[in-house]
Design an enzyme around this catalytic site. Structure first.
Site, PDB file in Angstrom:
ATOM      1  N   GLU A 284      23.573  -2.638   8.139  1.00 17.52           N
ATOM      2  CA  GLU A 284      22.547  -2.996   9.118  1.00 17.52           C
ATOM      3  C   GLU A 284      22.285  -4.497   9.157  1.00 17.52           C
ATOM      4  OE1 GLU A 284      19.717   0.907   9.819  1.00 17.52           O
ATOM      5  OE2 GLU A 284      18.916  -0.779   8.678  1.00 17.52           O
ATOM      6  N   HIS A 305      42.259  10.489  -5.991  1.00 22.08           N
ATOM      7  CA  HIS A 305      43.121  11.617  -5.653  1.00 22.08           C
ATOM      8  C   HIS A 305      43.037  11.964  -4.170  1.00 22.08           C
ATOM      9  CE1 HIS A 305      44.146  12.718  -9.875  1.00 22.08           C
ATOM     10  NE2 HIS A 305      43.030  12.038 -10.097  1.00 22.08           N
ATOM     11  N   LYS A 419      19.194   6.543  19.605  1.00 23.05           N
ATOM     12  CA  LYS A 419      17.866   7.124  19.800  1.00 23.05           C
ATOM     13  C   LYS A 419      17.545   7.247  21.285  1.00 23.05           C
ATOM     14  CE  LYS A 419      15.908   5.214  15.518  1.00 23.05           C
ATOM     15  NZ  LYS A 419      14.851   4.346  14.955  1.00 23.05           N
TER      16      LYS A 419
END
Length: 445
Positions: A284, A305, A419
């Site tokens: 951010e 792995h 949003k």
């Protein structure tokens, strides 16, 4: 003091090319302390370790003890910086396996996503348990925690009736916002989120401290870690001796060399959420204006792995920073077996901690040989105090690195995009027209 080791990265660093980045990092550090840079209104975290009031710490401890003594479970509701910092410290320092009880409650997190099965099962889990809530939100209107609190407040009232309010602690704005209004109307215990501290830098405010207190962690030792490193890194002006300035310079140097992904790796699963907190902090803070290093994380040896193959032989677009505590648990010793069917008797007499350390060193050698610079962040141990040092180191480094990039490390305008679309698609009042437009776009696709 945290050390930044470059023994597995030095062959990738040219001193003449690094020098401008060192100079820029020190200049950015001075800008930070001048309070004249972008986002200067959000610098409350910078000197916070010296400014915390003992009276507030004592009140947090007292309220936390009251909840602990009446709860088998405490639900911490928050998202992003409102929960990642405290979760990082809790996951790192609490036992992997413990049986919760009143006085020693289980800490559960909610409000950091919208998945319905999780909430359905959480509500069912809490129905026959004594539980309390710490809801964390500056405004009280952030969708994910607001929904979580609505659901759990309903359950709390159903279980406890008029005494439900005594089981909720709100961490919110000092004077305004939906949550503050609700807290006042219900006479909840409240703690304040400072106006000059952004969410991802808020772990040393009640946002992070109160959940640690309800978990039984010494917040005074956590605070001490912040205070100790602050005294060091604020005063060192040589960017090669100041680990925060040096880290910032190396990150941006590697970025200039085409390494735009940083992998924060650890060899201890308890540090996983430190990496999650770090990803938000740097993602951010730096990811704007088409700039920034992409922060990724891996848990070793597990991810060796799966993603280890890419690190070893994939595209050379990344560098690693490895969290390296000096002291690790080493009380489990491998014993020989008579038949040696698993061919592991050569390890007999060694602690599992020693084996893990050799895996760490072998991995760093392999990745460096494969063309990946590997930095090591060395800190004393995985304790509240050491984690306090580490988290302030990252906050300070992040601010310097953001200023070095030429961005505001204290805002996050891009977060609003999803949003806005979500509100439009959910027909939130005021977003109706945008909702129609988005639904047409979706149907065409």
């Amino acid at each position: 003091m945290i050390r930044l080791e470059t023994r597995f990265a030095s062959s990738f660093i040219q001193s003449s090319k690094l020098e401008p980045f060192l100079e820029k990092s020190e200049s950015a550090r001075l800008t930070l302390h001048s309070s004249q840079g972008q986002g200067k209104e959000y610098l409350g975290w910078l000197y916070l370790p010296k400014e915390l009031k003992n009276s507030e710490i004592e009140r947090m401890t007292q309220v936390a003890e009251r909840l602990r003594n009446s709860s088998e479970v405490i639900v911490v509701i928050g998202i992003g910086g409102s929960y990642l910092g405290s979760r990082a410290v809790l996951e790192a320092t609490l036992p992997f396996f413990k049986k919760p009880s009143i006085g020693n409650p289980e800490i559960i997190f909610a409000g950091h996503h919208l998945e319905s099965r999780y909430f359905s099962e959480l509500i069912e889990y809490l129905e026959d348990k004594n539980f309390s809530i710490n809801v964390i939100s500056k405004s009280g209107t952030t969708t994910e925690p607001a929904i979580a609190f609505r659901l759990l407040w309903e359950l709390l009232r159903k279980k406890y009736g008029s005494s439900a309010s005594s089981r909720v602690v709100a961490t919110t704005d000092s004077s305004k916002g939906v949550l503050k209004k609700f807290a006042d109307s219900e006479k909840l215990d409240t703690f304040t989120i400072p106006d000059n501290v952004g969410g991802r830098y808020s772990v040393l405010t009640p946002v992070g401290l109160f959940p640690l207190a309800v978990a039984g962690i010494s917040i005074s030792k956590f605070i001490l870690g912040f205070q100790n490193i602050l005294n060091d890194i604020h005063s060192i002006t040589d960017p090669t001796r100041n680990p925060a300035t040096y880290y910032s310079a190396l990150r941006n140097y590697f970025l200039s060399e085409g390494r735009y992904i940083e992998v924060l790796a650890n060899f201890n699963p308890s540090l996983r959420y430190v990496s999650e907190w770090w990803k938000q902090l740097f993602g951010e803070s730096e990811g704007k204006e088409n700039k920034g290093i992409f922060p990724a994380s891996m848990d070793f040896t597990t991810d060796l792995h799966s993603l280890g193959q890419y690190i070893q032989e994939g595209k050379r677009i990344l560098f690693e920073t490895v969290l390296s505590p000096s002291e690790v648990c080493s009380n489990l010793t491998l014993k020989p077996t008579q038949d040696n069917l698993d061919s592991l008797n050569f390890l007999s007499g060694n602690t599992l901690g020693y084996v893990n350390e050799q895996a760490r060193l072998g991995t760093l050698l392999a990745h460096a040989d494969g063309g990946v610079p590997c930095l090591e962040l060395v800190f004393p141990d995985i304790s509240p105090q050491s984690l306090g040092e580490l988290m302030y180191f990252f906050e300070y480094s992040c601010a310097i690195s953001g200023y070095s990039l030429g961005v505001n490390p204290f805002d996050q305008p891009g977060v609003e995009a999803y949003k806005k679309n979500m509100f439009a698609l959910l027909n939130k009042p005021g977003f109706e027209q945008e909702g129609e437009t988005l639904r047409k776009r979706i149907s065409r696709n």
